[in-house]
Design a protein around this motif. Structure first.
Motif, PDB file in Angstrom:
ATOM      1  N   GLY A  33       0.835  -1.209   0.000  1.00 40.51           N
ATOM      2  CA  GLY A  33       0.000   0.000   0.000  1.00 40.51           C
ATOM      3  C   GLY A  33       0.865   1.252   0.000  1.00 40.51           C
ATOM      4  N   ALA A  34       2.026   1.162   0.667  1.00 36.01           N
ATOM      5  CA  ALA A  34       2.933   2.317   0.744  1.00 36.01           C
ATOM      6  C   ALA A  34       3.441   2.706  -0.651  1.00 36.01           C
ATOM      7  CB  ALA A  34       4.109   2.003   1.667  1.00 36.01           C
ATOM      8  N   TYR A  36       1.650   2.437  -3.524  1.00 33.94           N
ATOM      9  CA  TYR A  36       0.572   3.201  -4.167  1.00 33.94           C
ATOM     10  C   TYR A  36       0.457   4.587  -3.542  1.00 33.94           C
ATOM     11  CZ  TYR A  36      -0.647  -1.084  -6.501  1.00 33.94           C
ATOM     12  OH  TYR A  36      -0.586  -2.204  -7.291  1.00 33.94           O
ATOM     13  N   ARG A  37       0.615   4.637  -2.219  1.00 37.58           N
ATOM     14  CA  ARG A  37       0.567   5.926  -1.532  1.00 37.58           C
ATOM     15  C   ARG A  37       1.684   6.852  -2.037  1.00 37.58           C
ATOM     16  NH1 ARG A  37      -2.231   6.106   3.443  1.00 37.58           N
ATOM     17  NH2 ARG A  37      -3.493   4.241   3.685  1.00 37.58           N
ATOM     18  N   ALA A  99      -4.492   7.483  -2.979  1.00 37.50           N
ATOM     19  CA  ALA A  99      -3.883   6.173  -3.263  1.00 37.50           C
ATOM     20  C   ALA A  99      -4.949   5.216  -3.775  1.00 37.50           C
ATOM     21  CB  ALA A  99      -3.225   5.608  -2.006  1.00 37.50           C
ATOM     22  N   GLN A 116       7.365  -5.288  -6.896  1.00 39.05           N
ATOM     23  CA  GLN A 116       6.852  -6.217  -5.886  1.00 39.05           C
ATOM     24  C   GLN A 116       7.356  -7.640  -6.152  1.00 39.05           C
ATOM     25  OE1 GLN A 116       2.463  -5.154  -4.960  1.00 39.05           O
ATOM     26  NE2 GLN A 116       2.901  -4.083  -6.850  1.00 39.05           N
ATOM     27  N   ASP A 131      -4.020  -7.429  -3.821  1.00 39.27           N
ATOM     28  CA  ASP A 131      -4.011  -8.385  -4.941  1.00 39.27           C
ATOM     29  C   ASP A 131      -2.752  -9.242  -4.915  1.00 39.27           C
ATOM     30  OD1 ASP A 131      -2.166  -6.391  -5.421  1.00 39.27           O
ATOM     31  OD2 ASP A 131      -2.488  -6.359  -7.575  1.00 39.27           O
ATOM     32  N   ARG A 157      -8.679   2.240  12.583  1.00 35.96           N
ATOM     33  CA  ARG A 157      -8.058   3.287  11.761  1.00 35.96           C
ATOM     34  C   ARG A 157      -8.171   4.638  12.476  1.00 35.96           C
ATOM     35  NH1 ARG A 157      -4.693   1.650   7.811  1.00 35.96           N
ATOM     36  NH2 ARG A 157      -4.654   3.058   6.069  1.00 35.96           N
TER      37      ARG A 157
HETATM   38  O1   DC Z   1      -3.042  -0.713   2.458  1.00 38.14           O
HETATM   39  P1   DC Z   1      -3.163   0.801   2.279  1.00 38.14           P
HETATM   40  O2   DC Z   1      -4.361   1.405   2.953  1.00 38.14           O
HETATM   41  O3   DC Z   1      -1.907   1.521   2.630  1.00 38.14           O
HETATM   42  O4   DC Z   1      -3.375   0.978   0.696  1.00 38.14           O
HETATM   43  C1   DC Z   1      -3.589   2.240   0.100  1.00 38.14           C
HETATM   44  C2   DC Z   1      -4.436   2.072  -1.159  1.00 38.14           C
HETATM   45  O5   DC Z   1      -3.684   1.362  -2.147  1.00 38.14           O
HETATM   46  C3   DC Z   1      -5.739   1.291  -0.954  1.00 38.14           C
HETATM   47  O6   DC Z   1      -6.865   2.105  -1.170  1.00 38.14           O
HETATM   48  C4   DC Z   1      -5.729   0.198  -1.970  1.00 38.14           C
HETATM   49  C5   DC Z   1      -4.475   0.344  -2.745  1.00 38.14           C
HETATM   50  N1   DC Z   1      -3.692  -0.882  -2.802  1.00 38.14           N
HETATM   51  C6   DC Z   1      -3.886  -1.700  -3.889  1.00 38.14           C
HETATM   52  O7   DC Z   1      -4.731  -1.397  -4.723  1.00 38.14           O
HETATM   53  N2   DC Z   1      -3.139  -2.821  -4.031  1.00 38.14           N
HETATM   54  C7   DC Z   1      -2.236  -3.156  -3.101  1.00 38.14           C
HETATM   55  N3   DC Z   1      -1.507  -4.260  -3.282  1.00 38.14           N
HETATM   56  C8   DC Z   1      -2.038  -2.340  -1.957  1.00 38.14           C
HETATM   57  C9   DC Z   1      -2.804  -1.209  -1.833  1.00 38.14           C
END
Ligand code: DC
Length: 227
Positions: A33-34, A36-37, A99, A116, A131, A157
């Protein structure tokens, strides 16, 4: 290499569970997730609009202008955007929203795919995301899907955000959680869903330590080399 994939919705506790299990097992923990962030932060800082209509500009900017690096410092993942450690900046509500939006774009998912996969190919990892078991590591040695009721996830959260000094209400966090759940599960590209061969853990009624110790023991029992 042993690859454990952990997927699940926002606030299910997967990041903290995955991080602590990895620490106990001596695995590398990867918080996808980091990534995408960080892409979202990069776009916001560079005035690039995050929208499906602007996908080609985003894709080009990521390919040509973004250098994304991951490092582990004391077991903690740090992400660098063009050399700058962005860990402190990517956990806000604004970046969460951005994100979620940027992660729906196929070219962004493609851009992050190799990063990844190459970490998983070279390390024993616990990788968490949406995913990982379905798309990124379909042949992972073990797949876990962690979830909990939306109200419980929103409360967790909320507690995290308040602890970090954000000013927000529980109701606002629940709206954010529900919106992100919707976006994550309804997007066309790599939607959040439990892989057929994933094991489901519902943490609504289980506390953190119970989840971590149960999962760590389970992983150790699955892989004799770890015992
Ligand atoms: O896990 P997180 O809340 O930090 O993820 C941030 C955003 O990124 C979340 O809305 C979904 C997306 N994300 C994704 O689509 N695929 C991933 N493998 C991880 C995160």
């Amino acid at each position: 290499m042993i690859n454990v994939a952990i997927d699940g919705p926002v606030g299910a506790g997967k990041s903290s569970v995955a991080r602590e299990c990895a620490r106990r097992l001596g695995f590398i923990y990867v918080d996808t997730g980091a990534l995408y962030r960080s892409c979202a932060l990069f776009c916001i800082k560079n005035g690039i609009t995050i929208s499906p209509d602007n996908e080609s500009e985003i894709a080009e900017a990521l390919e040509k202008r973004l250098e994304l690096k991951i490092d582990l410092i004391d077991g903690e993942q740090h992400v660098y955007v063009n050399g700058e450690d962005v860990n402190g900046e990517i956990r806000t509500i604004e970046i969460s929203k951005a994100a979620s939006e940027i992660s729906a774009l196929p070219s962004v998912r493609k851009y992050l795919l190799d990063t990844q996969r190459s970490i998983a190919a070279n390390n024993n990892v616990i990788m968490d995301g949406r995913d990982i078991g379905t798309v990124i590591l379909p042949n992972a040695d073990l797949k876990i899907f962690i979830t909990a009721k939306p109200e419980v996830r929103a409360k967790r959260r909320y507690d995290e955000l308040i602890a970090k000094g954000e000013s927000i209400t529980l109701g606002e966090v629940l709206v954010d959680v529900n919106r992100r759940d919707f976006n994550d599960t309804h997007r066309k590209e790599a939607p959040l869903k439990q892989a057929e061969d994933a094991i489901l853990i519902d943490t609504t009624e289980i506390d953190f330590e119970e989840t971590v110790s149960g999962l760590t023991a389970f992983i150790m029992s699955r892989f004799e080399t770890l015992a």
